[in-house]
Design an enzyme around this catalytic site. Structure first.
Site: not given
Ligand code: NAD
Length: 441
Positions: A131
């Site tokens: 990561k």
């Molecule tokens: P992103 O940046 O596209 O979206 C994050 C979302 O969460 C946004 O809508 C943001 O406004 C919201 N957010 C941030 N902090 C917040 C809070 N304190 N309370 C409420 N909402 C909040 O990110 P993403 O790619 O959608 O990733 C989200 C999560 O999923 C992360 O934990 C990431 O590690 C995990 N994840 C992502 C992927 C992927 O393929 N993108 C894969 C596995 C896990």
């Protein structure tokens, strides 16, 4: 799928297992690495993991900190700090996203890297865990500044990245454009185009069909598989989603498309709620246009804290870590939690939820759709042959359903929660392969 070897012989030396967190400690613990390790310890104990292997598996292979000097748009020089942690490569190259966020820190990156090791093993794909992250706020940086940060970060890690070594992907605050910059920077140094150095790229540059939707689609599939365990079906369930980025918005759309009633969604500024169900396609259009839920007709506002406690069948936390803790776990009304984010539930919350019979499908299984299609992208780039979207989606479904069943069987066999079962499955696969490879020198 290959048969999982049962874990190695018993007796883990008490001295190397950290004591379980007391309820008070656990309720206060928001350190993602501690959270990861407390589950790792529980799973290792259940497996009777060999003490030597325990030491090997808990220690990251390498941790790198880089300084990233950048010319800002106004002419100032600014220095950003970045990290890359390679946790384990016993089963293949490191795999894991890069996060651009103000709160990035080494403990978080370390935990996320270890989660990737277990996640890749749970879905049985040939990757280890890694990561990366850069401490920055993408919301206040220009496109040019983000590009310069990305390119310098990549150049600093040039010797560590590579299709056979460590393959980054998007995470919070990064996207396909970021991945295109990484691929280009790496390729410029390598003197030829190397698309397989990174996944989550734009389709035209070696990306995979279905990758953008993969994590959200995987969550929907896992919710569908989990529902019958609580006497539900996904199409007739109410669903609440926290986080409306790549993962949350697509999970909401995929669930909506099955007929499920998505009653609430949120972003960092708060959420909206409509008990009769939100029109998700209309909401996506509204949100794309306004970058806000404000002005969306037919829904009331709800805070992020209240959203987690709404009456619902399925809750999908898809924002960030430590959202469900000891202090709010007792108020969660969902029958099933499907973790979209990494580490949204603390160990203390797990205890409360388990005692109340809430089924928590853990991140390292539930959100593994993203890394699974990243694996497909890496395979397609290396073969130079690209699959139809339907092929990608079918193969993803096969792996998600198989992995769900593997974890469910482990949970039943050892009478443990789905989370501990998923850790046990992941750890036993990595431990097995480490033993078969043996230790060099
Ligand atoms: P992103 O940046 O596209 O979206 C994050 C979302 O969460 C946004 O809508 C943001 O406004 C919201 N957010 C941030 N902090 C917040 C809070 N304190 N309370 C409420 N909402 C909040 O990110 P993403 O790619 O959608 O990733 C989200 C999560 O999923 C992360 O934990 C990431 O590690 C995990 N994840 C992502 C992927 C992927 O393929 N993108 C894969 C596995 C896990």
């Amino acid at each position: 799928m290959e048969k999982v070897a049962e874990a190695a012989p018993p007796v883990i030396a008490p001295s190397i297992i950290r004591p379980a967190l007391t309820p008070t400690q656990a309720a206060e613990s928001v350190n993602p690495f501690e959270e990861m390790m407390s589950r790792f310890d529980l799973a290792a104990q259940k497996l009777g993991l060999d003490p030597g292997l325990y030491k090997v598996l808990r220690e990251p292979v390498r941790e790198t900190k880089v300084s990233i000097p950048i010319s800002m748009d106004d002419g100032r020089i600014e220095v950003f700090i970045g990290y890359r942690v390679l946790h384990n490569i016993a089963r293949g190259p490191g795999k894991g996203g890069i996060r651009f966020d103000r709160n990035v820190n080494l403990d978080e990156v370390r935990a996320l890297a270890a989660w990737m090791t277990w996640k890749c093993a749970v879905v049985n794909i040939p990757f280890g865990g890694a990561k990366g992250g850069v401490i920055c706020d993408p919301a206040v940086l220009s496109r040019g500044e983000l590009e310069r940060i990305t390119r310098r970060y990549t150049a600093e890690l040039m010797d560590q990245f590579g299709p056979e070594k460590d393959v980054p992907a998007p995470d919070m605050g990064t996207n396909p454009q970021t991945m295109a910059w990484i691929m280009d920077t790496y390729s410029m140094h390598a003197r030829h185009t190397v698309t397989s150095v990174v996944t989550g790229k734009p389709l035209s540059l070696g990306g995979s069909r279905g990758r953008v939707e993969a994590t959200g689609r995987g969550l929907m599939l896992i919710a569908r598989e989990a529902a019958p365990l609580k006497g539900l079906t996904l199409p007739t369930s109410r669903v609440v989603v926290q986080g409306f980025g790549n993962v949350g918005s697509i999970a909401a759309r995929m669930c909506h498309d099955t007929g499920a009633r998505v009653t609430a969604v949120s972003d960092i500024h708060g959420g909206i709620y409509a008990p009769a169900g939100l029109d998700i396609p209309a909401l996506l259009t509204h949100y794309d246009r306004n970058r806000s839920f404000d002005g969306f007709i037919g829904a009331q506002k709800v805070s992020n804290a209240d959203l987690l406690e709404l009456e619902t069948d399925i809750l999908i936390p898809a924002a960030n870590e430590n959202q469900i803790r000891g202090r709010n776990a007792a108020n969660i009304k969902a029958k099933i939690i499907v973790e979209g984010a990494n580490g949204p539930t603390t160990q203390r919350a797990d205890e409360v939820l388990n005692s109340r019979g809430v089924l928590v499908v853990p991140d390292i299984l539930a959100n593994a759709g993203g890394v699974t299609v990243s694996y497909f992208e890496w395979v397609q780039d290396r073969a130079g042959f690209f699959w139809r979207e339907q092929e990608v989606n079918e193969r993803l479904e096969d792996i998600m359903v198989q992995s769900f069943n593997d974890v469910a069987n482990m949970a039943k066999k050892y009478n443990v929660s789905f989370r501990i079962a998923a850790y046990m499955l992941g750890i036993s696969r990595v431990a097995h392969d480490t033993m078969v490879r043996g230790l060099y020198a």
